[in-house]
Structure formats: structure tokens, C-alpha cells
Design a protein around this motif. Structure first.
Motif, PDB file in Angstrom:
ATOM      1  N   THR A  82      34.609  27.364  47.504  1.00 62.33           N
ATOM      2  CA  THR A  82      34.019  27.144  46.824  1.00 62.33           C
ATOM      3  C   THR A  82      32.508  28.054  46.291  1.00 62.33           C
ATOM      4  N   GLY A  83      31.890  28.904  48.251  1.00 67.70           N
ATOM      5  CA  GLY A  83      31.012  29.583  48.562  1.00 67.70           C
ATOM      6  C   GLY A  83      31.157  30.588  47.646  1.00 67.70           C
ATOM      7  N   GLU A  84      32.776  31.581  47.590  1.00 71.82           N
ATOM      8  CA  GLU A  84      32.819  32.708  46.485  1.00 71.82           C
ATOM      9  C   GLU A  84      32.254  32.010  45.148  1.00 71.82           C
ATOM     10  N   GLU A  85      32.505  30.439  44.954  1.00 74.71           N
ATOM     11  CA  GLU A  85      32.791  30.616  43.227  1.00 74.71           C
ATOM     12  C   GLU A  85      30.904  30.030  42.990  1.00 74.71           C
ATOM     13  N   ILE A  87      28.595  32.453  43.561  1.00 74.86           N
ATOM     14  CA  ILE A  87      28.019  33.486  44.008  1.00 74.86           C
ATOM     15  C   ILE A  87      27.992  33.689  42.799  1.00 74.86           C
ATOM     16  N   ALA A  88      29.400  33.528  42.070  1.00 72.01           N
ATOM     17  CA  ALA A  88      29.872  34.123  40.884  1.00 72.01           C
ATOM     18  C   ALA A  88      28.971  33.162  40.143  1.00 72.01           C
ATOM     19  N   ASP A 181      33.707  41.239  33.659  1.00 71.03           N
ATOM     20  CA  ASP A 181      34.579  40.033  34.295  1.00 71.03           C
ATOM     21  C   ASP A 181      33.488  39.405  35.046  1.00 71.03           C
ATOM     22  N   ARG A 182      34.142  38.225  35.751  1.00 68.77           N
ATOM     23  CA  ARG A 182      33.863  37.306  36.602  1.00 68.77           C
ATOM     24  C   ARG A 182      33.881  37.749  37.893  1.00 68.77           C
ATOM     25  N   PRO A 183      32.305  37.910  38.658  1.00 69.11           N
ATOM     26  CA  PRO A 183      31.946  38.352  39.762  1.00 69.11           C
ATOM     27  C   PRO A 183      32.983  38.444  40.400  1.00 69.11           C
ATOM     28  N   LYS A 184      32.935  39.012  41.834  1.00 69.89           N
ATOM     29  CA  LYS A 184      34.138  38.993  42.723  1.00 69.89           C
ATOM     30  C   LYS A 184      33.040  39.079  44.100  1.00 69.89           C
ATOM     31  N   ARG A 185      33.473  38.125  45.178  1.00 69.01           N
ATOM     32  CA  ARG A 185      32.301  38.086  45.973  1.00 69.01           C
ATOM     33  C   ARG A 185      31.864  39.515  46.323  1.00 69.01           C
TER      34      ARG A 185
END
Length: 203
Positions: A82-85, A87-88, A181-185
Motif C-alpha cells: 500500500t505504501g509503495e502504491e 507513492i506511485a 512506466d508506473r513509478p517504482k519506489r
């Protein structure tokens, strides 16, 4: 409500520089604002720590409480952490892409550029800062806006970070950005612990 006061003051409250401009100010005054800022003892309770991290994230992306809460709810529904999502999701807001690509010197300027109609997505004007950009879309500066001083500076790379985010393909000369691309953490340079923000909302 979104904060509309002095931006450097926010950095001092957060305890970390939230904008490029704040870095030098923060080095000189690394303590909270106000008459008693040097003597203020911050609460170290679990709730206070999580709330402070949530506030840092909100201020960094220039969001209202409701906006950040909605981002959390959206991220919670995705399959990743959830946290990484979160940020994305925040990085794919149009205002953040304009900032991260170097088309604007700060998130506040980026918001102004978008709301004033200077930015297009796939050739169409979009004036909603929270508009969510998708991989494959092209963001650029409107032709009629390109002679404005901030965009002339942007075309020379004045506002760009030393390293462009890996999920963006940027041509400063053309004032053009592609979301690839979708951002990665690990591609996002925000100095926060997003897990604490998740724990704040999950309490």
C-alpha cells in the motif's frame, strides 16, 4: 485545506527540506518556526510520529487532507504494498510529473502552470493538477506558452534534477515528457517512510 503560507516555514515544521529553495534556508535554521522554535520538544508518541510523517508527505505533494486520504484508499485496493502504491499514485498526478520532469521549479509552480492551462496531455489541454497520467501518455507545454520565461528556462534544463526519474523520458529542448512506466519506489526521491503513513490511516 491545502497550506498556502510560506513554503520554507513548512520545511522547518516538517524537519526536512520540502523544496529545492528550502534546502539553504533549512541549513541555516534547522528548527521549527516561531519564537520558541529552538526550544520546542516534539512528541515522540507512536501516533505523533505517524502523523508527522503523513504531514510531510502531504506538504511535499501539496495535498489537502481529503486528497491524501483518497490516495490511500485507492492504493489500498491495488495488489502491491500500500505504501509503495501510494507513492506511485502521487507520482502519476499531472502536477507531480510536471515537477519531476523539470518543467517547473517547484510543486507550487507546477500547480500554477497546470491550472493556468499551459500543459497538455496527448495534445489536449488539461488544467486539473490531480489528473492521473497513465504510462504511454505524453505531457508537453502548449505552443503558445513556450516563450514564457519559466518554460524557456525549463527548455535549458534549469529546473531539472541531476537525475531524471527512471519512469519518465524527458526532452527539455522540446518541453516534452513521456511516462514510460508506473513509478517504482526506488525511483522516487522522497525522503519519507510511507509505511508510517499507511499505519496512520490504518489505525
Amino acid at each position: 485545506m491545502r497550506y498556502t503560507g510560506p513554503k520554507v516555514r513548512l520545511s522547518r515544521r516538517a524537519g526536512t527540506p520540502l523544496t529545492r529553495k528550502a534546502v539553504s534556508y533549512f541549513e541555516k535554521r534547522p528548527y521549527p518556526p516561531g519564537e520558541h522554535g529552538r526550544r520546542v520538544r516534539r512528541s515522540t508518541s507512536d501516533y505523533a510520529v505517524r502523523q508527522a510523517e503523513k504531514q510531510k508527505l502531504r506538504w511535499y505533494y501539496d495535498l489537502s487532507e481529503k486528497q491524501l486520504a483518497r490516495v490511500y484508499e485507492t492504493a489500498k485496493k491495488r495488489t502491491g504494498r500500500t505504501g509503495e502504491e501510494m507513492i506511485a499514485e502521487l507520482e502519476l498526478r499531472l502536477v507531480t510529473v510536471v515537477l519531476r520532469s523539470g518543467l517547473a521549479p517547484s510543486v507550487y509552480a507546477a500547480r500554477q502552470f497546470v491550472t493556468h492551462g499551459h500543459i497538455t496531455v496527448d495534445g489536449k489541454k488539461v488544467d486539473i493538477p490531480s489528473y492521473r497520467v497513465k504510462p504511454g501518455q505524453i505531457i508537453s507545454v502548449r505552443e503558445k506558452s513556450r516563450q514564457m520565461v519559466p518554460f524557456v528556462e525549463a527548455s535549458e534544463g534549469v529546473h531539472a534534477d541531476d537525475k531524471i526519474a527512471g519512469y519518465l523520458a524527458v526532452s527539455h529542448k522540446d518541453l516534452r515528457v513521456a511516462v514510460v512506466d508506473r513509478p517504482k519506489r526506488d525511483q522516487v526521491p522522497v525522503p519519507f517512510d510511507e509505511q508510517l503513513v499507511v499505519e496512520y490511516y490504518a489505525r
